[in-house]
Design a protein around this motif. Structure first.
Motif, PDB file in Angstrom:
ATOM      1  N   GLY A 120       0.742  -1.320   0.098  1.00  0.00           N
ATOM      2  CA  GLY A 120      -0.113  -0.057   0.035  1.00  0.00           C
ATOM      3  C   GLY A 120       0.748   1.302   0.219  1.00  0.00           C
ATOM      4  N   GLY A 121       1.681   1.268  -0.285  1.00  0.00           N
ATOM      5  CA  GLY A 121       2.902   2.361  -0.198  1.00  0.00           C
ATOM      6  C   GLY A 121       2.421   3.392  -1.384  1.00  0.00           C
ATOM      7  N   THR A 122       2.612   4.413  -1.225  1.00  0.00           N
ATOM      8  CA  THR A 122       2.174   5.962  -2.143  1.00  0.00           C
ATOM      9  C   THR A 122       3.265   6.707  -2.254  1.00  0.00           C
ATOM     10  OG1 THR A 122       1.211   7.078  -0.653  1.00  0.00           O
ATOM     11  CG2 THR A 122      -0.232   5.395  -1.658  1.00  0.00           C
TER      12      THR A 122
ATOM     13  N   PRO B 198       5.143   7.446 -11.544  1.00  0.00           N
ATOM     14  CA  PRO B 198       3.660   7.093 -12.061  1.00  0.00           C
ATOM     15  C   PRO B 198       2.760   7.189 -11.030  1.00  0.00           C
ATOM     16  CG  PRO B 198       5.280   5.809 -13.265  1.00  0.00           C
ATOM     17  CD  PRO B 198       5.896   6.441 -12.253  1.00  0.00           C
ATOM     18  N   GLY B 199       3.181   6.572  -9.628  1.00  0.00           N
ATOM     19  CA  GLY B 199       2.290   6.579  -8.586  1.00  0.00           C
ATOM     20  C   GLY B 199       0.910   5.641  -8.950  1.00  0.00           C
ATOM     21  N   PRO B 200      -0.134   6.100  -8.600  1.00  0.00           N
ATOM     22  CA  PRO B 200      -1.197   5.161  -9.294  1.00  0.00           C
ATOM     23  C   PRO B 200      -1.633   4.916 -10.290  1.00  0.00           C
ATOM     24  CG  PRO B 200      -2.124   7.265  -8.355  1.00  0.00           C
ATOM     25  CD  PRO B 200      -0.633   7.262  -8.450  1.00  0.00           C
ATOM     26  N   TYR B 201      -0.825   5.667 -11.535  1.00  0.00           N
ATOM     27  CA  TYR B 201      -0.961   5.598 -12.904  1.00  0.00           C
ATOM     28  C   TYR B 201      -0.225   4.751 -13.535  1.00  0.00           C
ATOM     29  CZ  TYR B 201      -3.943   9.416 -11.640  1.00  0.00           C
ATOM     30  OH  TYR B 201      -5.207  10.126 -11.368  1.00  0.00           O
ATOM     31  N   ARG B 202       0.180   3.479 -12.908  1.00  0.00           N
ATOM     32  CA  ARG B 202       0.923   2.521 -13.505  1.00  0.00           C
ATOM     33  C   ARG B 202       0.302   1.750 -14.669  1.00  0.00           C
ATOM     34  NH1 ARG B 202       1.424  -3.172 -11.729  1.00  0.00           N
ATOM     35  NH2 ARG B 202       3.456  -3.860 -12.241  1.00  0.00           N
ATOM     36  N   GLN B 203      -1.014   1.608 -14.353  1.00  0.00           N
ATOM     37  CA  GLN B 203      -1.704   1.080 -15.600  1.00  0.00           C
ATOM     38  C   GLN B 203      -2.675   1.989 -16.022  1.00  0.00           C
ATOM     39  OE1 GLN B 203      -1.363  -1.652 -16.712  1.00  0.00           O
ATOM     40  NE2 GLN B 203      -0.250  -2.997 -14.638  1.00  0.00           N
ATOM     41  N   PHE B 204      -2.880   2.106 -17.210  1.00  0.00           N
ATOM     42  CA  PHE B 204      -3.891   3.124 -18.232  1.00  0.00           C
ATOM     43  C   PHE B 204      -5.139   3.273 -17.555  1.00  0.00           C
ATOM     44  CE2 PHE B 204      -6.453   4.320 -21.814  1.00  0.00           C
ATOM     45  CZ  PHE B 204      -5.890   5.567 -21.983  1.00  0.00           C
ATOM     46  N   GLN B 205      -5.531   4.579 -17.093  1.00  0.00           N
ATOM     47  CA  GLN B 205      -6.976   5.032 -16.584  1.00  0.00           C
ATOM     48  C   GLN B 205      -7.374   4.113 -15.475  1.00  0.00           C
ATOM     49  OE1 GLN B 205      -9.543   5.404 -19.842  1.00  0.00           O
ATOM     50  NE2 GLN B 205      -8.693   7.135 -20.570  1.00  0.00           N
ATOM     51  N   PRO B 206      -6.633   3.911 -14.468  1.00  0.00           N
ATOM     52  CA  PRO B 206      -6.958   3.062 -13.405  1.00  0.00           C
ATOM     53  C   PRO B 206      -8.037   3.327 -12.695  1.00  0.00           C
ATOM     54  CG  PRO B 206      -5.257   4.364 -12.674  1.00  0.00           C
ATOM     55  CD  PRO B 206      -5.492   4.786 -14.039  1.00  0.00           C
ATOM     56  N   PHE B 207      -8.706   4.707 -12.639  1.00  0.00           N
ATOM     57  CA  PHE B 207      -9.707   4.767 -11.793  1.00  0.00           C
ATOM     58  C   PHE B 207     -10.962   4.999 -12.872  1.00  0.00           C
ATOM     59  CE2 PHE B 207      -6.140   6.970  -9.571  1.00  0.00           C
ATOM     60  CZ  PHE B 207      -6.078   5.766  -8.498  1.00  0.00           C
TER      61      PHE B 207
ATOM     62  N   LYS C 172     -13.614   5.502  -8.932  1.00  0.00           N
ATOM     63  CA  LYS C 172     -12.581   6.389  -8.708  1.00  0.00           C
ATOM     64  C   LYS C 172     -12.027   6.216  -7.297  1.00  0.00           C
ATOM     65  CE  LYS C 172     -16.253   9.393  -6.690  1.00  0.00           C
ATOM     66  NZ  LYS C 172     -16.890  10.709  -6.728  1.00  0.00           N
ATOM     67  N   ASN C 173     -12.670   5.437  -6.624  1.00  0.00           N
ATOM     68  CA  ASN C 173     -12.122   4.956  -5.111  1.00  0.00           C
ATOM     69  C   ASN C 173     -11.316   3.634  -5.253  1.00  0.00           C
ATOM     70  OD1 ASN C 173     -13.253   7.313  -3.999  1.00  0.00           O
ATOM     71  ND2 ASN C 173     -15.080   6.311  -4.047  1.00  0.00           N
ATOM     72  N   ALA C 174     -10.980   3.037  -6.497  1.00  0.00           N
ATOM     73  CA  ALA C 174     -10.591   1.834  -6.648  1.00  0.00           C
ATOM     74  C   ALA C 174      -9.091   1.686  -5.956  1.00  0.00           C
ATOM     75  CB  ALA C 174     -10.230   1.389  -8.110  1.00  0.00           C
ATOM     76  N   ARG C 175      -8.911   0.682  -5.266  1.00  0.00           N
ATOM     77  CA  ARG C 175      -7.433   0.405  -4.654  1.00  0.00           C
ATOM     78  C   ARG C 175      -6.400   0.005  -5.673  1.00  0.00           C
ATOM     79  NH1 ARG C 175      -6.719   0.464   0.913  1.00  0.00           N
ATOM     80  NH2 ARG C 175      -5.033  -1.309   0.435  1.00  0.00           N
ATOM     81  N   VAL C 176      -5.501   0.548  -6.020  1.00  0.00           N
ATOM     82  CA  VAL C 176      -4.471   0.292  -7.029  1.00  0.00           C
ATOM     83  C   VAL C 176      -2.965   0.171  -6.479  1.00  0.00           C
ATOM     84  CG1 VAL C 176      -6.001   1.167  -8.863  1.00  0.00           C
ATOM     85  CG2 VAL C 176      -3.967   2.539  -7.891  1.00  0.00           C
ATOM     86  N   GLN C 177      -2.266  -0.811  -7.185  1.00  0.00           N
ATOM     87  CA  GLN C 177      -0.711  -0.440  -6.828  1.00  0.00           C
ATOM     88  C   GLN C 177      -0.188   0.511  -7.438  1.00  0.00           C
ATOM     89  OE1 GLN C 177       1.320  -4.265  -7.537  1.00  0.00           O
ATOM     90  NE2 GLN C 177       3.021  -3.001  -8.338  1.00  0.00           N
ATOM     91  N   ASN C 178       0.766   1.118  -6.270  1.00  0.00           N
ATOM     92  CA  ASN C 178       1.360   2.195  -6.715  1.00  0.00           C
ATOM     93  C   ASN C 178       2.748   2.109  -7.360  1.00  0.00           C
ATOM     94  OD1 ASN C 178       0.201   5.468  -5.648  1.00  0.00           O
ATOM     95  ND2 ASN C 178      -0.681   3.540  -4.940  1.00  0.00           N
ATOM     96  N   ASP C 179       3.354   2.886  -8.134  1.00  0.00           N
ATOM     97  CA  ASP C 179       4.552   2.596  -8.845  1.00  0.00           C
ATOM     98  C   ASP C 179       5.522   4.051  -8.319  1.00  0.00           C
ATOM     99  OD1 ASP C 179       7.045   2.422 -10.055  1.00  0.00           O
ATOM    100  OD2 ASP C 179       5.927   1.528 -12.007  1.00  0.00           O
TER     101      ASP C 179
END
Length: 264
Positions: free
Chosen positions: A154-156, A216-225, A229-236
């Motif tokens: 969960g690191g950001t 990239p932070g949460p935008y490791r993948q294209f359009q993650p939200f 909009k509250n999705a839990r995503v892996q941060n880069d």
């Protein structure tokens, strides 16, 4: 009106990690060779970092993916990095000699620093004894900027501006890796200068340390939200955005090439 020539991709591996582009009108080829350890490694990991078994790392054998191509290169930027922090079994002389982070394996815990130094020594030894007069740049380790956890917990990295000088210190792991790089590079340049090898240090560590805003932070993948909009995503918080801070690395390389005599 001026236009930048569009590159022609002439090769990519199955996962698009190693790629080759041609710029026909300039007779210029650009290659990215994916070799995360620089030494021979058996990796059992998917694109999301999920591993099914320990990495098997051969500390006395270089990865032929890059060494077989090295003599065809005029300029090479080589880098090690964070893959050495992963759980791995170390092999030398075709025997398992130790490991990093492998409880229950009945092997000596040698630690990542042992393997990193072995790899750096082998890499620099190859370059200085290759007989090839490429311009070789070694790019030093770049710190990550995970806060409140790691990539898997969960690191950001939500900072919007760079650190100022003195606001952050390098952590212990990055300090160990950077010191090993500098020590092994110094040994190699002493030997390389006798053989006419052009080996230069591209030390981006401190520059990178000051740029927590460049990942990239949460935008490791294209359009993650897009769907939630509250999705839990892996941060880069390790790799870098383009355009971004690492554009300055290109400027440094060009300066070191054009004004070669200044940076001996």
């Amino acid at each position: 009106m001026q236009r930048v020539e569009r590159a022609v991709e002439v090769y990519h591996d199955e996962e698009y990690r190693s790629r080759i582009w041609r710029y026909p009108s300039h007779n210029f080829t650009l290659s990215v060779i994916w070799t995360p350890f620089l030494v021979k490694a058996d990796i059992f990991e998917d694109m999301n970092g999920v591993s099914s078994s320990e990495i098997q790392l051969h500390l006395d054998k270089l990865d032929k993916k890059w060494t077989d191509q090295y003599r065809n290169l005029d300029y090479a930027v080589i880098a090690g990095g964070k893959w050495f922090l992963k759980t791995a079994i170390y092999h030398e002389n075709n025997e398992a000699t130790g490991c990093h982070n492998c409880p229950g394996k009945n092997l000596i815990e040698l630690g990542f620093g042992y393997a990193y130094r072995k790899a750096m020594h082998l890499v620099f030894n190859f370059i200085t004894n290759s007989g090839h007069k490429a311009h070789a740049f070694f790019r030093t380790t770049t710190p990550d900027h995970f806060e409140n956890g790691e990539w898997f917990s969960g690191g950001t990295c939500n900072r919007k501006v760079p650190f100022k000088e003195g606001e952050i210190n390098m952590n212990e792991v990055d300090t160990i890796m950077h010191n090993i790089e500098l020590e092994e590079f110094k040994k190699a340049t002493a030997l390389g200068s006798e053989k006419g090898v052009i080996l230069k240090l591209l030390d981006t560590t401190q520059l990178s340390l000051l740029r927590p805003d460049g990942h990239p932070g949460p935008y490791r993948q294209f359009q993650p939200f897009a769907d939630d909009k509250n999705a839990r995503v892996q941060n880069d918080c390790l790799h870098w955005c383009l355009p971004g801070p690492i554009d300055s690395w290109n400027d440094l390389v060009m300066e070191m090439i054009v004004n070669d005599g200044i940076y001996q």
